[in-house]
Design a protein around this motif. Structure first.
Motif, mmCIF file in Angstrom:
data_model
loop_
_atom_site.group_PDB
_atom_site.id
_atom_site.type_symbol
_atom_site.label_atom_id
_atom_site.label_comp_id
_atom_site.label_asym_id
_atom_site.label_seq_id
_atom_site.Cartn_x
_atom_site.Cartn_y
_atom_site.Cartn_z
ATOM 1 N N GLY A 11 0.810 -1.215 0.000
ATOM 2 C CA GLY A 11 0.000 0.000 0.000
ATOM 3 C C GLY A 11 0.844 1.267 0.000
ATOM 4 N N ARG A 35 9.025 -9.148 -2.791
ATOM 5 C CA ARG A 35 8.936 -10.616 -2.721
ATOM 6 C C ARG A 35 8.087 -11.132 -3.887
ATOM 7 N N ALA A 62 13.953 -9.715 0.972
ATOM 8 C CA ALA A 62 14.701 -8.740 1.767
ATOM 9 C C ALA A 62 15.105 -9.279 3.139
ATOM 10 N N ASP A 63 14.767 -10.537 3.433
ATOM 11 C CA ASP A 63 15.317 -11.171 4.643
ATOM 12 C C ASP A 63 16.714 -11.717 4.369
ATOM 13 N N ALA A 84 9.263 -2.177 2.671
ATOM 14 C CA ALA A 84 8.803 -3.528 3.026
ATOM 15 C C ALA A 84 8.348 -3.443 4.488
ATOM 16 N N LEU A 85 8.616 -4.427 5.281
ATOM 17 C CA LEU A 85 8.110 -4.399 6.662
ATOM 18 C C LEU A 85 9.251 -4.092 7.635
ATOM 19 N N PRO A 86 8.927 -3.671 8.858
ATOM 20 C CA PRO A 86 9.992 -3.350 9.831
ATOM 21 C C PRO A 86 10.913 -4.551 10.091
ATOM 22 N N GLN A 88 12.419 -6.244 8.040
ATOM 23 C CA GLN A 88 13.550 -6.283 7.094
ATOM 24 C C GLN A 88 14.546 -5.133 7.294
ATOM 25 N N ALA A 107 9.632 3.038 9.207
ATOM 26 C CA ALA A 107 9.213 2.379 10.461
ATOM 27 C C ALA A 107 10.415 1.709 11.105
ATOM 28 N N ILE A 206 1.384 -5.570 11.513
ATOM 29 C CA ILE A 206 2.106 -4.470 12.178
ATOM 30 C C ILE A 206 1.098 -3.610 12.950
ATOM 31 N N LYS A 308 -4.156 -12.188 8.933
ATOM 32 C CA LYS A 308 -3.849 -11.233 7.853
ATOM 33 C C LYS A 308 -4.409 -11.742 6.515
HETATM 34 P P1 NDP Z 1 2.096 -3.945 2.951
HETATM 35 O O1 NDP Z 1 1.928 -5.214 3.688
HETATM 36 O O2 NDP Z 1 0.963 -3.427 2.110
HETATM 37 O O3 NDP Z 1 3.369 -4.058 1.988
HETATM 38 C C1 NDP Z 1 4.587 -4.602 2.390
HETATM 39 C C2 NDP Z 1 5.367 -4.978 1.150
HETATM 40 O O4 NDP Z 1 6.623 -5.520 1.568
HETATM 41 C C3 NDP Z 1 4.691 -6.045 0.294
HETATM 42 O O5 NDP Z 1 4.879 -5.712 -1.057
HETATM 43 C C4 NDP Z 1 5.454 -7.311 0.653
HETATM 44 O O6 NDP Z 1 5.536 -8.273 -0.340
HETATM 45 C C5 NDP Z 1 6.835 -6.737 0.873
HETATM 46 N N1 NDP Z 1 7.631 -7.654 1.685
HETATM 47 C C6 NDP Z 1 7.318 -8.219 2.869
HETATM 48 N N2 NDP Z 1 8.291 -9.052 3.271
HETATM 49 C C7 NDP Z 1 9.245 -9.000 2.307
HETATM 50 C C8 NDP Z 1 10.490 -9.638 2.132
HETATM 51 N N3 NDP Z 1 10.975 -10.500 3.028
HETATM 52 N N4 NDP Z 1 11.193 -9.347 1.017
HETATM 53 C C9 NDP Z 1 10.735 -8.485 0.085
HETATM 54 N N5 NDP Z 1 9.564 -7.850 0.196
HETATM 55 C C10 NDP Z 1 8.826 -8.100 1.291
HETATM 56 O O7 NDP Z 1 2.550 -2.862 4.019
HETATM 57 P P2 NDP Z 1 2.324 -1.272 3.960
HETATM 58 O O8 NDP Z 1 2.614 -0.783 2.581
HETATM 59 O O9 NDP Z 1 1.036 -0.982 4.609
HETATM 60 O O10 NDP Z 1 3.483 -0.773 4.951
HETATM 61 C C11 NDP Z 1 4.824 -0.644 4.488
HETATM 62 C C12 NDP Z 1 5.697 -0.061 5.590
HETATM 63 O O11 NDP Z 1 5.233 1.231 5.943
HETATM 64 C C13 NDP Z 1 5.681 -0.893 6.901
HETATM 65 O O12 NDP Z 1 6.990 -0.944 7.390
HETATM 66 C C14 NDP Z 1 4.822 -0.059 7.829
HETATM 67 O O13 NDP Z 1 5.154 -0.258 9.171
HETATM 68 C C15 NDP Z 1 5.187 1.340 7.359
HETATM 69 N N6 NDP Z 1 4.190 2.362 7.724
HETATM 70 C C16 NDP Z 1 4.643 3.528 8.262
HETATM 71 C C17 NDP Z 1 3.762 4.520 8.622
HETATM 72 C C18 NDP Z 1 4.265 5.842 9.098
HETATM 73 O O14 NDP Z 1 3.471 6.790 9.168
HETATM 74 N N7 NDP Z 1 5.526 6.021 9.425
HETATM 75 C C19 NDP Z 1 2.302 4.353 8.491
HETATM 76 C C20 NDP Z 1 1.920 3.111 7.811
HETATM 77 C C21 NDP Z 1 2.855 2.151 7.475
HETATM 78 P P3 NDP Z 1 4.305 -9.288 -0.660
HETATM 79 O O15 NDP Z 1 3.411 -8.468 -1.507
HETATM 80 O O16 NDP Z 1 4.925 -10.444 -1.318
HETATM 81 O O17 NDP Z 1 3.692 -9.648 0.674
#
Ligand code: NDP
Length: 419
Positions: A11, A35, A62-63, A84-86, A88, A107, A206, A308
């Motif tokens: 997103g 991923r 990204a792990d 990606a996620l925190p 990573q 994050a 998260i 999820k």
């Molecule tokens: P989503 O779950 O929508 O997207 C995460 C993306 O990361 C997906 O495309 C996912 O791939 C990819 N991903 C997950 N694991 C891996 C991996 N091991 N290797 C490669 N890619 C990977 O999350 P959001 O977009 O909602 O959030 C993204 C980040 O933004 C998070 O860290 C969140 O905490 C942060 N955030 C920060 C905010 C702020 O105001 N500071 C507010 C909201 C979010 P796949 O599609 O395959 O699952």
């Protein structure tokens, strides 16, 4: 010419990528790597004929530091934007160190497996020493400071909305309005309605971890911890109306307390409707928020990850969400010997965001500041070797870009205060 590698394609990333493509003079080339490569290809297909930015895509786990180093070494970006996620954060920072490339995220680090004994030992020591029990904290990433300095590269941490814009609002308030800031209340209101009985606006794992945890705030040099949702206030948000909001632990409290030792109290409040809270409590009571792996019919599952899979994808909420977000900070402090208060906030409309980039406002309000942070680093406007939070730089160019790129802000010099 600049080249940015964006990791993750969910997103937040899809908004950040769309915004980078609106600024093709700065983001001349981007690589979207995640991923699931198909998602990167879909985003590229939607944008490529509307921008001069040259978009490429790649698959990366990204792990794996090795996969990241290979990708960075072959693409040769100036910076990596981690969306990606925190989980990573540290592998991506390690890969940036090895390849000597700047790092940017939204994050702070938290582990995927909170039962991991090595992490748990450090975590429990930190809980005792610092006095808050959230799974995420800055210590892991701040520990990279010297290594980044020696490598001559920078890490810009937390350039989303909160953390991110709220931290820049603090730096801006200090620079232009106060001699000393004494109290900060960060208010995050989502007045949007997606029509589902229960869904989260960003990654559910998260989001639910954060919201179901103990609350805490910073007061007189130490943390005060509360039960989850123990402190509740009502606030009348501009363009949204009256909402109940609850005190949560939030990561910018930690960095603002470090960077502004003059601040006596920092609190963070987020609005929640009763339906959200009732669903969350029920899911928690039956064990669905657990992060511990368990066996189910011969297969290992993690309950919160299974949940999820059942919940609506936050990226799919865009076309259904109506209403507005209002996020900002109320400051109280001293200017020229006199007490004063100030409220800086942004109002963002879910439907307008959807019209512009095909996403709801929670992804939008994070994706735009991610793009702004990356643009300031790529242009060398925010550039220092080491590891930094956004409030450590001049806020003015960031504040200008918020106005230009979709998140205009309002200064209210006579705000109603939160008791
Ligand atoms: P989503 O779950 O929508 O997207 C995460 C993306 O990361 C997906 O495309 C996912 O791939 C990819 N991903 C997950 N694991 C891996 C991996 N091991 N290797 C490669 N890619 C990977 O999350 P959001 O977009 O909602 O959030 C993204 C980040 O933004 C998070 O860290 C969140 O905490 C942060 N955030 C920060 C905010 C702020 O105001 N500071 C507010 C909201 C979010 P796949 O599609 O395959 O699952």
């Amino acid at each position: 010419m600049s080249r940015l590698l964006i990791i993750g394609c969910g997103g937040v990333a899809s908004v950040a990528i769309a915004k980078c493509c609106q600024r093709d003079d700065i983001f001349t080339e981007i690589c979207i790597a995640s991923r699931t490569k198909e998602k990167c290809d879909d985003v590229k297909a939607k944008l490529q004929d509307k921008t001069k930015t040259v978009i490429t895509t790649a698959k990366v786990n990204a792990d794996s530091k090795e996969e990241l180093v290979n990708l960075i070494s072959s693409y040769k970006p100036q910076a990596v934007l981690n969306l990606a996620l925190p989980y990573q954060d540290l592998t991506i920072m390690d890969a940036c160190l090895e390849t000597k490339v700047d790092y940017i995220d939204t994050a702070n680090y938290e582990p995927e497996d909170t039962d991991d004994p090595t992490w748990r030992e450090i975590y429990e020591k930190r809980c005792k020493e610092k006095g808050f029990t959230a799974y995420f904290d800055y210590s892991w990433q701040w520990d990279y400071k010297e290594k980044f300095e020696k490598a001559g590269i920078m890490a810009l941490l937390g350039t989303g909305f909160d953390p991110g814009v709220t931290s820049v609002f603090t730096a801006y308030a200090k620079k232009h309005y106060f001699d000393e800031i004494h109290y900060v209340d960060i208010l995050d209101c989502n007045g949007g309605d997606h029509g589902y009985p229960f869904a989260t606006n960003f990654n559910p794992e998260i989001n639910l971890r954060e919201v179901s945890a103990n609350g805490s705030y910073w007061e007189d040099g130490h943390w005060v911890e509360t039960e989850p949702m123990e402190i509740k206030r009502e606030f009348d948000f501009a363009q949204v109306g009256k909402k109940d909001m609850y005190l949560l632990h939030h990561e910018e409290i930690e960095s603002l307390a470090k960077n502004y030792p003059e601040i006596k109290r920092i609190r963070f409040f987020m609005t929640f409707g009763q339906s959200y809270l009732t669903h969350m409590k029920c899911l928690e009571n039956v064990g669905m928020l657990s992060t511990s792996p368990m066996m189910f019919e011969g297969k290992e599952i993690v309950p919160i990850q299974f949940l999820k899979a059942l919940l609506p994808d936050p990226a799919s909420l865009g076309p259904r969400t109506k209403g507005k977000t209002n996020i900002g900070c109320i400051f109280t402090g001293i200017k020229d010997g006199k007490k004063k208060s100030l409220y800086i906030y942004n109002v963002c409309d879910h439907e307008e965001c959807y019209k512009e980039v095909g996403s709801q406002a929670v992804s939008y309000t994070t994706g735009v500041p991610a793009m702004i942070g990356a643009s300031l680093v790529l242009q060398g406007i925010w550039k220092k070797a080491g590891v930094f939070n956004v409030e450590e730089f001049d806020p003015d160019p960031y504040m200008e870009d918020l106005n230009k790129y979709g998140l205009p802000w309002v200064v209210d010099e006579n705000p109603v205060l939160v008791d």
